[in-house]
Scaffold this active site. Sequence first.
Site, PDB file in Angstrom:
ATOM      1  N   TYR A 155     -53.267 -29.389  -5.842  1.00  0.00           N
ATOM      2  CA  TYR A 155     -52.081 -29.855  -5.118  1.00  0.00           C
ATOM      3  C   TYR A 155     -51.593 -31.199  -5.651  1.00  0.00           C
ATOM      4  O   TYR A 155     -50.397 -31.409  -5.858  1.00  0.00           O
ATOM      5  CB  TYR A 155     -52.428 -29.950  -3.635  1.00  0.00           C
ATOM      6  CG  TYR A 155     -51.275 -30.246  -2.708  1.00  0.00           C
ATOM      7  CD1 TYR A 155     -50.382 -29.237  -2.354  1.00  0.00           C
ATOM      8  CD2 TYR A 155     -51.099 -31.517  -2.167  1.00  0.00           C
ATOM      9  CE1 TYR A 155     -49.337 -29.496  -1.469  1.00  0.00           C
ATOM     10  CE2 TYR A 155     -50.064 -31.780  -1.289  1.00  0.00           C
ATOM     11  CZ  TYR A 155     -49.180 -30.771  -0.943  1.00  0.00           C
ATOM     12  OH  TYR A 155     -48.145 -31.037  -0.077  1.00  0.00           O
ATOM     13  N   LYS A 159     -48.000 -31.872  -7.374  1.00  0.00           N
ATOM     14  CA  LYS A 159     -47.043 -32.795  -6.763  1.00  0.00           C
ATOM     15  C   LYS A 159     -46.682 -33.956  -7.700  1.00  0.00           C
ATOM     16  O   LYS A 159     -45.554 -34.461  -7.649  1.00  0.00           O
ATOM     17  CB  LYS A 159     -47.593 -33.317  -5.434  1.00  0.00           C
ATOM     18  CG  LYS A 159     -47.593 -32.274  -4.330  1.00  0.00           C
ATOM     19  CD  LYS A 159     -46.228 -31.627  -4.128  1.00  0.00           C
ATOM     20  CE  LYS A 159     -46.122 -30.810  -2.864  1.00  0.00           C
ATOM     21  NZ  LYS A 159     -44.796 -30.165  -2.720  1.00  0.00           N
TER      22      LYS A 159
END
Length: 255
Positions: A155, A159
């Site tokens: 993640y 991001k």
Amino acid sequence: MGRYDGRVAVITGSARGIGFGIATRLAEEGASIAVVDLDEAAAADAAARLPLAEGAKAIGIGADISNAEAVDAAIARVVAELGGIHVLVNNAGITRDNLLFKMTEDDWDLVMNVHLKGAFLMTKAAQAHFVEQKYGKILNLSSVSALGNRGQTNYSAAKMGIQGFTRTLGIELGRYGINANAIAPGFIATEMTDATAARVGVSVEDFRAAAAEANPVKRVGFPEDIAAAAAFLCSDEASYITGQTLYVDGGAKLG
């Protein structure tokens, strides 16, 4: 007159959470909205609940944004049913958290496909219309986790990738009247963060209280906080801003 009168906004992952908050805010300001979500029934339900201005419309579209054919079909439907496209918000996201030594290849690929490949495919499909009309607003959702977060190598990498993607879009597309920016939310009270609390065995109330204590403003964020920033960055008032990432986190990363 609303800032988005006559505009059409496409928002991925907007059947709930931050995406629905952004869809609601843009609808309140006059936009027609395409709610794009993997679950078409949920997308249609969310579209039906939006507070539309007079003359505006909303549709729900089911699409796997990691699939190029599905993305092209979704954008074609938006243009056909809503009359165009002016704003794209790449909000859809999933988590598959685990420490690196436990993380599977599927955990990695699923997160990358939704966050990065999905943003790439949606943007590529939308920018063809934006370039032709010499106007477009792209908003990508990053996260404070881009700066690193235990158990989120996938993640966090996705991001931070969104931030590099956004800067490059700013460089490439500015000459065509297209602005591209990102928002990096901190802790936002949503179904996703509530599910995280359940997964780690903490009550939602305690989980939110701990998050509130970790930032200077001493409260958690809500989808409305992100929606307010999104409404500015996707508006003509932000036409001299591109390639930037705005952290909306209550100051959590200060110091």
